[in-house]
Scaffold this motif. Structure first.
Motif, mmCIF file in Angstrom:
data_model
loop_
_atom_site.group_PDB
_atom_site.id
_atom_site.type_symbol
_atom_site.label_atom_id
_atom_site.label_comp_id
_atom_site.label_asym_id
_atom_site.label_seq_id
_atom_site.Cartn_x
_atom_site.Cartn_y
_atom_site.Cartn_z
ATOM 1 N N LEU A 141 0.808 -1.216 0.000
ATOM 2 C CA LEU A 141 0.000 0.000 0.000
ATOM 3 C C LEU A 141 0.845 1.271 0.000
ATOM 4 O O LEU A 141 0.312 2.370 -0.183
ATOM 5 C CB LEU A 141 -0.925 0.019 1.230
ATOM 6 C CG LEU A 141 -1.841 -1.202 1.405
ATOM 7 C CD1 LEU A 141 -2.678 -1.038 2.667
ATOM 8 C CD2 LEU A 141 -2.732 -1.407 0.201
ATOM 9 N N ALA A 142 2.154 1.126 0.200
ATOM 10 C CA ALA A 142 3.021 2.305 0.271
ATOM 11 C C ALA A 142 3.024 3.038 -1.067
ATOM 12 O O ALA A 142 3.048 2.429 -2.131
ATOM 13 C CB ALA A 142 4.445 1.876 0.641
ATOM 14 N N LYS A 152 -7.993 -6.605 10.016
ATOM 15 C CA LYS A 152 -6.607 -6.995 9.760
ATOM 16 C C LYS A 152 -5.855 -5.869 9.062
ATOM 17 O O LYS A 152 -4.682 -5.624 9.331
ATOM 18 C CB LYS A 152 -6.572 -8.268 8.928
ATOM 19 C CG LYS A 152 -7.025 -9.510 9.681
ATOM 20 C CD LYS A 152 -6.869 -10.754 8.824
ATOM 21 C CE LYS A 152 -7.249 -12.000 9.639
ATOM 22 N NZ LYS A 152 -6.275 -12.303 10.705
ATOM 23 N N TRP A 153 -6.549 -5.178 8.162
ATOM 24 C CA TRP A 153 -5.892 -4.069 7.470
ATOM 25 C C TRP A 153 -5.700 -2.888 8.425
ATOM 26 O O TRP A 153 -4.717 -2.150 8.320
ATOM 27 C CB TRP A 153 -6.713 -3.637 6.256
ATOM 28 C CG TRP A 153 -6.699 -4.649 5.153
ATOM 29 C CD1 TRP A 153 -7.688 -5.523 4.822
ATOM 30 C CD2 TRP A 153 -5.630 -4.895 4.238
ATOM 31 N NE1 TRP A 153 -7.313 -6.300 3.756
ATOM 32 C CE2 TRP A 153 -6.051 -5.933 3.374
ATOM 33 C CE3 TRP A 153 -4.364 -4.346 4.062
ATOM 34 C CZ2 TRP A 153 -5.252 -6.430 2.352
ATOM 35 C CZ3 TRP A 153 -3.555 -4.834 3.041
ATOM 36 C CH2 TRP A 153 -4.002 -5.871 2.202
ATOM 37 N N SER A 154 -6.627 -2.702 9.347
ATOM 38 C CA SER A 154 -6.488 -1.597 10.306
ATOM 39 C C SER A 154 -5.243 -1.741 11.170
ATOM 40 O O SER A 154 -4.728 -0.761 11.722
ATOM 41 C CB SER A 154 -7.722 -1.517 11.209
ATOM 42 O OG SER A 154 -8.875 -1.216 10.452
ATOM 43 N N ARG A 181 0.705 3.170 7.930
ATOM 44 C CA ARG A 181 -0.418 3.143 8.859
ATOM 45 C C ARG A 181 -1.694 3.528 8.125
ATOM 46 O O ARG A 181 -1.709 4.436 7.289
ATOM 47 C CB ARG A 181 -0.166 4.112 10.015
ATOM 48 C CG ARG A 181 -1.219 4.046 11.125
ATOM 49 C CD ARG A 181 -0.719 4.760 12.375
ATOM 50 N NE ARG A 181 -0.447 6.167 12.105
ATOM 51 C CZ ARG A 181 -1.378 7.137 12.194
ATOM 52 N NH1 ARG A 181 -2.618 6.827 12.513
ATOM 53 N NH2 ARG A 181 -1.049 8.388 11.958
ATOM 54 N N LEU A 182 -2.787 2.820 8.440
ATOM 55 C CA LEU A 182 -4.076 3.063 7.793
ATOM 56 C C LEU A 182 -5.052 3.673 8.787
ATOM 57 O O LEU A 182 -5.102 3.272 9.952
ATOM 58 C CB LEU A 182 -4.664 1.763 7.237
ATOM 59 C CG LEU A 182 -3.814 0.966 6.241
ATOM 60 C CD1 LEU A 182 -4.587 -0.237 5.722
ATOM 61 C CD2 LEU A 182 -3.377 1.840 5.076
ATOM 62 N N ILE A 235 -4.308 6.201 3.624
ATOM 63 C CA ILE A 235 -2.951 5.696 3.832
ATOM 64 C C ILE A 235 -2.094 6.869 4.299
ATOM 65 O O ILE A 235 -1.867 7.831 3.552
ATOM 66 C CB ILE A 235 -2.387 5.078 2.541
ATOM 67 C CG1 ILE A 235 -3.300 3.939 2.065
ATOM 68 C CG2 ILE A 235 -0.966 4.568 2.756
ATOM 69 C CD1 ILE A 235 -2.931 3.367 0.718
ATOM 70 N N GLU A 236 -1.659 6.793 5.535
ATOM 71 C CA GLU A 236 -0.914 7.899 6.132
ATOM 72 C C GLU A 236 0.510 7.926 5.583
ATOM 73 O O GLU A 236 1.194 6.899 5.532
ATOM 74 C CB GLU A 236 -0.869 7.777 7.661
ATOM 75 C CG GLU A 236 -2.237 7.688 8.312
ATOM 76 C CD GLU A 236 -3.050 8.963 8.140
ATOM 77 O OE1 GLU A 236 -2.470 10.003 7.770
ATOM 78 O OE2 GLU A 236 -4.278 8.925 8.378
ATOM 79 N N THR A 237 0.962 9.093 5.197
ATOM 80 C CA THR A 237 2.315 9.255 4.685
ATOM 81 C C THR A 237 3.309 9.123 5.823
ATOM 82 O O THR A 237 3.145 9.724 6.891
ATOM 83 C CB THR A 237 2.474 10.628 4.024
ATOM 84 O OG1 THR A 237 1.485 10.768 3.014
ATOM 85 C CG2 THR A 237 3.859 10.781 3.418
ATOM 86 N N GLN A 238 4.351 8.310 5.586
ATOM 87 C CA GLN A 238 5.370 8.112 6.620
ATOM 88 C C GLN A 238 6.259 9.358 6.718
ATOM 89 O O GLN A 238 6.748 9.860 5.696
ATOM 90 C CB GLN A 238 6.230 6.884 6.282
ATOM 91 C CG GLN A 238 5.426 5.590 6.240
ATOM 92 C CD GLN A 238 4.863 5.235 7.598
ATOM 93 O OE1 GLN A 238 5.567 5.275 8.601
ATOM 94 N NE2 GLN A 238 3.585 4.900 7.645
ATOM 95 N N PRO A 239 6.471 9.880 7.894
ATOM 96 C CA PRO A 239 7.349 11.059 8.025
ATOM 97 C C PRO A 239 8.789 10.717 7.677
ATOM 98 O O PRO A 239 9.275 9.629 7.956
ATOM 99 C CB PRO A 239 7.217 11.420 9.510
ATOM 100 C CG PRO A 239 6.824 10.139 10.175
ATOM 101 C CD PRO A 239 5.982 9.402 9.200
#
Length: 556
Positions: A497-498, A527-529, A535-536, A550-554
């Motif tokens: 998902l990235a 399961k996806w949560s 991180r979703l 889909i949260e962007t990774q810092p």
């Protein structure tokens, strides 16, 4: 054949055909594209319309299997502007071509018989044709071009025109869907059957131009395979290995024995036709072949019905029993037909040889979906109607009221099918009427009424992320609305998902099963949560879909 029965067939066939065309045209003009695969493959058309290009990273090999339909669709939109109505009419033109070609093919045998409208009735009794006739899938187009190739072979008299047209139509069929190749091979082989003294002429007029057109189309697929870095066989079979291969093995014999290939209601006549044609080709006289096939077809009907548990489960039992009652008297009275109406062994042999390759390919590779048998529709329908004409003559000779009841049943079967035209049928008409009353007769308005869960998710994504969203989902319909922006394949792990903005999980069982089979992961939102990289965050959920941001990774 006496006049009243052909008149009933003619009038019934014309009425049902006119009703189907009226419903089809109405739905094509008012209901947008809604079939899953038509929207998924339609991404290619939308990208062509937007850019004028041809090759795109997001377009899958399965789409490149079908250039004729989707490339032309894309250029229609590029020239005239994006309007789903144009695409629906483009698809409907192939349904009309199929009906016209079948009608013309039947006019070569005994013009005074009702074969033309009988063939149309049998075509409309096939639920796959009625449902997919103008859906935007390529099953009906490939069937139409196979029928058109046969029509050119039979009806065009000028040799040069026949050769050129046949090569062109064969090329078009091969570029519409790879399943056309088996049907073209069968058609070429069937045309070789005949008197030895005219073999060379038949070879020049039939197999050679068919082979030229098919090989030219095959060169396109070979070029695409090289571009994808796979073998030609792997390219042509893309989409089959894995879940669908296992599914084919699981259902092959039950589907084959159930005999619903051409639709519930036709299986008794399908079995009788095949048994009768095989016995006649191998030398059995008409009467003996008809009597043996009557018993054999009846036995196969009941064995197949209980093998698949369709009668016990009540699946389609109405049409199944109507079909049985309609054809049972004909089956047992075909032997009463006069010799004038008995089809020749050569004609039956040609149809069997033509039908066999696409039927074998379907049975081995894709028996789980009867619409994928469409390349074999033309020889099967011609075979069925060729035997049906002497059957009707025989039953009329024995019992005229019973003959009229059987013909009434033949009209009833396609009439019942019309309730599911385009997969929406009368419900779709009601939806359109409701949209008219609300003053919202637009593609989006009708789509919202027909597909509320999908439309709600689509609106949510557009509102939250805008038109440039990067999306990944196990539902390919989103490709059509965000062309070039939807991730390929079905996500099976969090890491896949990235790089995307949103993940849409479709919980529809039809879309979930391949996910379970291929990735050993349950399509469970919980399961996806639990994903942490990335991180979703749950954004929206309804009865069919769960949407995650889909949260962007810092960056560190």
């Amino acid at each position: 054949m006496d006049e009243p029965l052909p008149l009933l067939v003619h009038n019934g066939g014309k009425a049902i055909c006119l009703l189907f065309f009226a419903l089809a045209l109405f739905l094509a003009l008012t209901v947008p594209i809604h079939a899953w695969d038509a929207l998924a493959f339609g991404e290619w058309s939308r990208l062509i319309a937007q850019t004028g290009g041809f090759s795109f990273p997001s377009v899958t090999d399965l789409a490149y299997h079908r250039p004729l339909f989707y490339v032309v669709q894309g250029w229609i939109w590029r020239m005239f502007g994006f309007d789903e109505t144009f695409a629906r009419l483009w698809a409907l033109s192939f349904a009309l071509l199929l009906g016209f070609s079948l009608f013309q093919l039947t006019q070569t045998e005994k013009k005074e018989s009702p074969t033309g409208w009988l063939t149309i009735l049998l075509l409309l009794a096939n639920p796959d044709f009625v449902r997919e006739g103008f859906s935007g899938l390529t099953d009906v187009p490939v069937a139409a071009l196979i029928a058109c190739a046969a029509m050119v072979l039979v009806r065009v008299n000028h040799t040069l025109a026949k050769v050129l047209l046949l090569a062109l139509v064969s090329l078009a069929a091969g570029l519409t869907k790879p399943s056309a190749f088996a049907a073209l091979a069968g058609l070429a082989a069937a045309h070789c059957i005949g008197p030895r003294e005219t073999f060379n002429r038949r070879l020049l007029e039939g197999p050679i131009p068919i082979a030229y057109g098919a090989l030219t189309a095959l060169s396109w697929h070979a070029a695409c395979a090289r571009e994808s870095g796979v073998s030609l066989v792997s390219f042509l079979s893309s989409g089959l290995p894995g879940y669908y291969q296992a599914l084919a093995q699981e259902v092959r014999w039950s589907v084959f024995l159930e005999g619903h290939w051409m639709g519930r209601g036709l299986q008794l006549w399908l079995w009788f036709t095949l048994l009768y044609a095989v016995m006649r080709v191998f030398g059995a006289p008409h009467g003996r072949a008809a009597r043996f096939s009557a018993g054999g077809a009846t036995a196969l009907f009941w064995i197949g019905s209980f093998w698949g548990n369709s009668l016990n489960a009540g699946a389609g039992i109405g049409k199944q029993l109507v079909g049985f009652m309609c054809f049972c008297p004909i089956v047992f009275l075909v032997c009463q037909a006069g010799e004038t109406w008995v089809p020749s062994r050569q004609y039956l042999a040609r149809l069997l040889v033509w039908m066999l390759p696409p039927l074998v390919v379907w049975t081995v590779f894709v028996p789980y979906d009867s619409r994928l048998l469409s390349p074999a529709w033309t020889p099967l329908l011609l075979l069925m109607v060729t035997v049906l004409v002497p059957g009707l003559q025989g039953i009329q000779a024995a019992h005229k009221p019973l003959a009229a009841m059987s013909v009434a049943g033949l009209v009833l079967l396609p009439l019942v099918n019309l309730r599911n035209v385009d997969g929406v049928g009368l419900r779709g008409c009601a939806v359109v009427g409701s949209c008219v009353n609300q003053g919202n007769l637009t593609s989006e308005g009708v789509r919202t009424a027909l597909m509320p869960d999908f439309a709600a998710v689509l609106g949510k994504i557009r509102t939250e992320f805008g038109p440039q969203v990067r999306l990944i989902s196990n539902d390919g319909k989103f490709r059509f609305f965000f062309p070039g922006q939807v991730g390929q394949g079905t996500p099976g792990k969090c890491g896949q998902l990235a790089g995307y903005d949103v993940f849409v999980l479709c919980r529809d069982d039809e879309r979930v099963q391949p996910l379970k089979q291929q990735f050993d992961i349950q399509a469970d939102p919980a399961k996806w949560s639990a994903c942490t990289k990335p991180r979703l965050t749950l954004l929206y959920s309804n009865a069919t879909y769960t949407v995650f941001r889909i949260e962007t990774q810092p960056k560190l």
